[in-house]
Design a protein around this motif. Structure first.
Motif, PDB file in Angstrom:
ATOM      1  N   MET A   1       0.836  -1.195   0.000  1.00  0.00           N
ATOM      2  CA  MET A   1       0.000   0.000   0.000  1.00  0.00           C
ATOM      3  C   MET A   1       0.870   1.242   0.000  1.00  0.00           C
ATOM      4  O   MET A   1       1.785   1.372   0.813  1.00  0.00           O
ATOM      5  CB  MET A   1      -0.898   0.014   1.242  1.00  0.00           C
ATOM      6  CG  MET A   1      -1.812   1.237   1.311  1.00  0.00           C
ATOM      7  SD  MET A   1      -2.750   1.339   2.864  1.00  0.00           S
ATOM      8  CE  MET A   1      -1.490   1.904   4.001  1.00  0.00           C
ATOM      9  N   HIS A   2       0.629   2.142  -0.930  1.00  0.00           N
ATOM     10  CA  HIS A   2       1.309   3.425  -0.936  1.00  0.00           C
ATOM     11  C   HIS A   2       0.748   4.267   0.217  1.00  0.00           C
ATOM     12  O   HIS A   2      -0.448   4.522   0.282  1.00  0.00           O
ATOM     13  CB  HIS A   2       1.071   4.138  -2.271  1.00  0.00           C
ATOM     14  CG  HIS A   2       1.605   5.534  -2.300  1.00  0.00           C
ATOM     15  ND1 HIS A   2       2.949   5.817  -2.187  1.00  0.00           N
ATOM     16  CD2 HIS A   2       0.959   6.730  -2.393  1.00  0.00           C
ATOM     17  CE1 HIS A   2       3.125   7.129  -2.232  1.00  0.00           C
ATOM     18  NE2 HIS A   2       1.937   7.695  -2.359  1.00  0.00           N
ATOM     19  N   ARG A   3       1.605   4.656   1.110  1.00  0.00           N
ATOM     20  CA  ARG A   3       1.155   5.426   2.274  1.00  0.00           C
ATOM     21  C   ARG A   3       2.296   6.316   2.752  1.00  0.00           C
ATOM     22  O   ARG A   3       3.457   6.123   2.388  1.00  0.00           O
ATOM     23  CB  ARG A   3       0.727   4.487   3.403  1.00  0.00           C
ATOM     24  CG  ARG A   3       1.849   3.583   3.924  1.00  0.00           C
ATOM     25  CD  ARG A   3       1.418   2.834   5.178  1.00  0.00           C
ATOM     26  NE  ARG A   3       2.463   1.945   5.691  1.00  0.00           N
ATOM     27  CZ  ARG A   3       3.469   2.347   6.472  1.00  0.00           C
ATOM     28  NH1 ARG A   3       3.581   3.631   6.806  1.00  0.00           N
ATOM     29  NH2 ARG A   3       4.375   1.493   6.911  1.00  0.00           N
ATOM     30  N   PRO A   4       1.972   7.291   3.596  1.00  0.00           N
ATOM     31  CA  PRO A   4       3.033   8.149   4.128  1.00  0.00           C
ATOM     32  C   PRO A   4       3.987   7.386   5.047  1.00  0.00           C
ATOM     33  O   PRO A   4       3.603   6.423   5.718  1.00  0.00           O
ATOM     34  CB  PRO A   4       2.257   9.204   4.930  1.00  0.00           C
ATOM     35  CG  PRO A   4       0.860   9.157   4.420  1.00  0.00           C
ATOM     36  CD  PRO A   4       0.629   7.749   3.998  1.00  0.00           C
ATOM     37  N   HIS A   5       5.238   7.824   5.057  1.00  0.00           N
ATOM     38  CA  HIS A   5       6.182   7.372   6.085  1.00  0.00           C
ATOM     39  C   HIS A   5       5.649   7.897   7.409  1.00  0.00           C
ATOM     40  O   HIS A   5       5.463   9.107   7.585  1.00  0.00           O
ATOM     41  CB  HIS A   5       7.570   7.938   5.793  1.00  0.00           C
ATOM     42  CG  HIS A   5       8.601   7.532   6.783  1.00  0.00           C
ATOM     43  ND1 HIS A   5       9.324   6.358   6.663  1.00  0.00           N
ATOM     44  CD2 HIS A   5       9.038   8.130   7.919  1.00  0.00           C
ATOM     45  CE1 HIS A   5      10.167   6.262   7.681  1.00  0.00           C
ATOM     46  NE2 HIS A   5      10.018   7.315   8.457  1.00  0.00           N
ATOM     47  N   THR A   6       5.374   7.005   8.343  1.00  0.00           N
ATOM     48  CA  THR A   6       4.643   7.371   9.563  1.00  0.00           C
ATOM     49  C   THR A   6       5.538   7.286  10.781  1.00  0.00           C
ATOM     50  O   THR A   6       6.125   6.244  11.068  1.00  0.00           O
ATOM     51  CB  THR A   6       3.411   6.463   9.728  1.00  0.00           C
ATOM     52  OG1 THR A   6       2.567   6.613   8.569  1.00  0.00           O
ATOM     53  CG2 THR A   6       2.630   6.826  10.970  1.00  0.00           C
ATOM     54  N   ILE A   7       5.624   8.407  11.498  1.00  0.00           N
ATOM     55  CA  ILE A   7       6.430   8.520  12.710  1.00  0.00           C
ATOM     56  C   ILE A   7       5.490   8.778  13.881  1.00  0.00           C
ATOM     57  O   ILE A   7       4.645   9.679  13.819  1.00  0.00           O
ATOM     58  CB  ILE A   7       7.437   9.681  12.595  1.00  0.00           C
ATOM     59  CG1 ILE A   7       8.304   9.525  11.344  1.00  0.00           C
ATOM     60  CG2 ILE A   7       8.302   9.778  13.850  1.00  0.00           C
ATOM     61  CD1 ILE A   7       9.029  10.794  10.940  1.00  0.00           C
ATOM     62  N   LEU A   8       5.617   8.004  14.931  1.00  0.00           N
ATOM     63  CA  LEU A   8       4.827   8.224  16.135  1.00  0.00           C
ATOM     64  C   LEU A   8       5.744   8.790  17.214  1.00  0.00           C
ATOM     65  O   LEU A   8       6.798   8.220  17.502  1.00  0.00           O
ATOM     66  CB  LEU A   8       4.171   6.929  16.598  1.00  0.00           C
ATOM     67  CG  LEU A   8       3.048   7.060  17.639  1.00  0.00           C
ATOM     68  CD1 LEU A   8       2.050   5.921  17.497  1.00  0.00           C
ATOM     69  CD2 LEU A   8       3.584   7.106  19.061  1.00  0.00           C
ATOM     70  N   SER A   9       5.356   9.923  17.784  1.00  0.00           N
ATOM     71  CA  SER A   9       6.183  10.598  18.779  1.00  0.00           C
ATOM     72  C   SER A   9       5.370  10.825  20.046  1.00  0.00           C
ATOM     73  O   SER A   9       4.205  11.228  19.991  1.00  0.00           O
ATOM     74  CB  SER A   9       6.668  11.946  18.227  1.00  0.00           C
ATOM     75  OG  SER A   9       7.352  12.686  19.214  1.00  0.00           O
ATOM     76  N   CYS A  10       6.007  10.561  21.194  1.00  0.00           N
ATOM     77  CA  CYS A  10       5.306  10.719  22.462  1.00  0.00           C
ATOM     78  C   CYS A  10       6.303  10.938  23.584  1.00  0.00           C
ATOM     79  O   CYS A  10       7.443  10.459  23.524  1.00  0.00           O
ATOM     80  CB  CYS A  10       4.481   9.466  22.760  1.00  0.00           C
ATOM     81  SG  CYS A  10       3.420   9.624  24.215  1.00  0.00           S
ATOM     82  N   ALA A  11       5.879  11.670  24.606  1.00  0.00           N
ATOM     83  CA  ALA A  11       6.639  11.802  25.850  1.00  0.00           C
ATOM     84  C   ALA A  11       5.877  11.068  26.944  1.00  0.00           C
ATOM     85  O   ALA A  11       4.650  11.207  27.066  1.00  0.00           O
ATOM     86  CB  ALA A  11       6.825  13.272  26.221  1.00  0.00           C
ATOM     87  N   VAL A  12       6.593  10.273  27.744  1.00  0.00           N
ATOM     88  CA  VAL A  12       5.960   9.454  28.768  1.00  0.00           C
ATOM     89  C   VAL A  12       6.725   9.559  30.081  1.00  0.00           C
ATOM     90  O   VAL A  12       7.914   9.899  30.098  1.00  0.00           O
ATOM     91  CB  VAL A  12       5.885   7.962  28.347  1.00  0.00           C
ATOM     92  CG1 VAL A  12       5.136   7.802  27.049  1.00  0.00           C
ATOM     93  CG2 VAL A  12       7.278   7.357  28.237  1.00  0.00           C
ATOM     94  N   SER A  13       6.052   9.242  31.166  1.00  0.00           N
ATOM     95  CA  SER A  13       6.719   9.087  32.451  1.00  0.00           C
ATOM     96  C   SER A  13       7.343   7.702  32.519  1.00  0.00           C
ATOM     97  O   SER A  13       7.097   6.854  31.650  1.00  0.00           O
ATOM     98  CB  SER A  13       5.711   9.266  33.591  1.00  0.00           C
ATOM     99  OG  SER A  13       4.738   8.229  33.549  1.00  0.00           O
TER     100      SER A  13
END
Length: 234
Positions: A1-13
Motif C-alpha cells: 500500500m502506498h502510504r506516508p512514512h509514519t512517525i509516532l512521537s510521544c513523551a511518557v513518564s
C-alpha cells in the motif's frame, strides 16, 4: 500500500503515563526535546491527533520556530502542517485552536455518521479560517483508510502525536515506521492517568521486537528511537 512514512512521537513518564489527572497539561519533557520535536514537525507534511487530545489540550499543532517556517517556505511548502483529527463521533469543537491556526488546513477522520456530524460542526467555523473537511474513514476509523486518504492528499511524511487511543490504533495496525519516545525522569503513579498505549494485539511483541536506532540523553530526559518497519527511517 502506498502510504506516508509514519512517525509516532510521544513523551511518557517512567510508568508509561502521558499525563496526570490534574486540570493542567503535565510537562513530561524539556526545552531541548521540544526544540527537536519542532524540527521533526518541520520535516513532515501532516500531523495527527485524536479527539481526546483535541478536547483535553486544545493544541495548535504548529511549527513554532520562525527559522523552520522560513525553511519550509523556501522549499515551496506551507509554513505549517496539514492537521488531522480522528474521532468516532465527529463531535469536534469548531472553536478549537487547531481549526483557526496554520495555513495548511485540517481533516477530520470519522465514521460515515461521524463525518456528517463533523461537517455540520465545521460549518460553524468563523470566517476567514483555514480550510477544514470531514472524511469517512470507516466505522470505527482505521489507520489504513486514514493513511490512504493522506497519501492522496500528497502527504509523504506523517507525524502522529497521540493520545493513547491513537497510539494504540496505529501501533496495532503495523503501519508505523518509526517510534520516538521521550522518557521523563519521574513516575506519575496515578491509576487513572492516561497511558501511552492500551491493551491490544501489537505486531512488535517479545517474539518480534522493534529495532533500537538510538538512545541518548537530553538533560534528564531519555530519548529512544525505534525502527518498526523493514527500511531505515528517512
Amino acid at each position: 500500500m502506498h502510504r506516508p512514512h509514519t512517525i509516532l512521537s510521544c513523551a511518557v513518564s517512567l510508568d508509561g503515563r502521558i499525563d496526570d489527572t490534574g486540570p493542567e497539561r503535565l510537562r513530561l519533557s524539556n526545552d531541548a526535546d521540544f526544540a527537536e520535536i519542532d524540527e521533526l514537525r518541520a520535516t513532515c507534511d501532516a500531523i495527527l491527533v485524536g479527539a481526546g487530545t483535541l478536547r483535553a489540550d486544545d493544541p495548535r499543532l504548529l511549527v513554532r520556530s520562525p527559522a523552520l517556517r522560513e525553511r519550509r517556505r523556501a522549499q515551496g511548502r506551507t509554513e505549517h502542517l496539514l492537521k488531522a483529527v480522528v474521532t468516532r463521533t465527529g463531535d469536534v469543537d469548531p472553536a478549537a485552536r487547531l481549526f483557526s491556526t496554520g495555513d495548511a488546513g485540517a481533516v477530520v477522520y470519522s465514521s460515515r455518521a461521524g463525518a456528517e456530524t463533523a461537517r455540520r460542526r465545521l460549518a460553524d467555523l468563523p470566517s476567514p479560517h483555514p480550510p477544514a473537511e470531514a472524511v469517512d474513514a470507516g466505522d470505527p476509523p482505521t489507520a489504513t483508510a486514514i493513511l490512504a486518504d493522506l497519501a492522496e492528499r500528497g502527504v509523504r511524511r506523517l507525524l502522529v502525536e497521540g493520545g493513547g487511543h491513537i497510539h494504540t490504533l496505529f501501533l496495532t495496525s503495523g503501519l508505523v515506521d518509526e517510534l520516538r519516545v521521550a522518557v521523563a525522569p519521574f513516575f506519575v503513579g496515578q491509576q487513572d492517568a492516561p497511558r501511552f498505549v492500551l491493551p491490544g494485539s501489537y505486531p512488535h511483541d517479545p517474539a518480534a521486537p522493534m529495532c533500537l536506532l538510538e538512545a541518548r540523553a537530553l538533560g534528564d530526559v531519555a530519548v529512544l528511537r525505534y525502527r518498526l518497519g523493514e527500511e531505515d527511517p528517512e
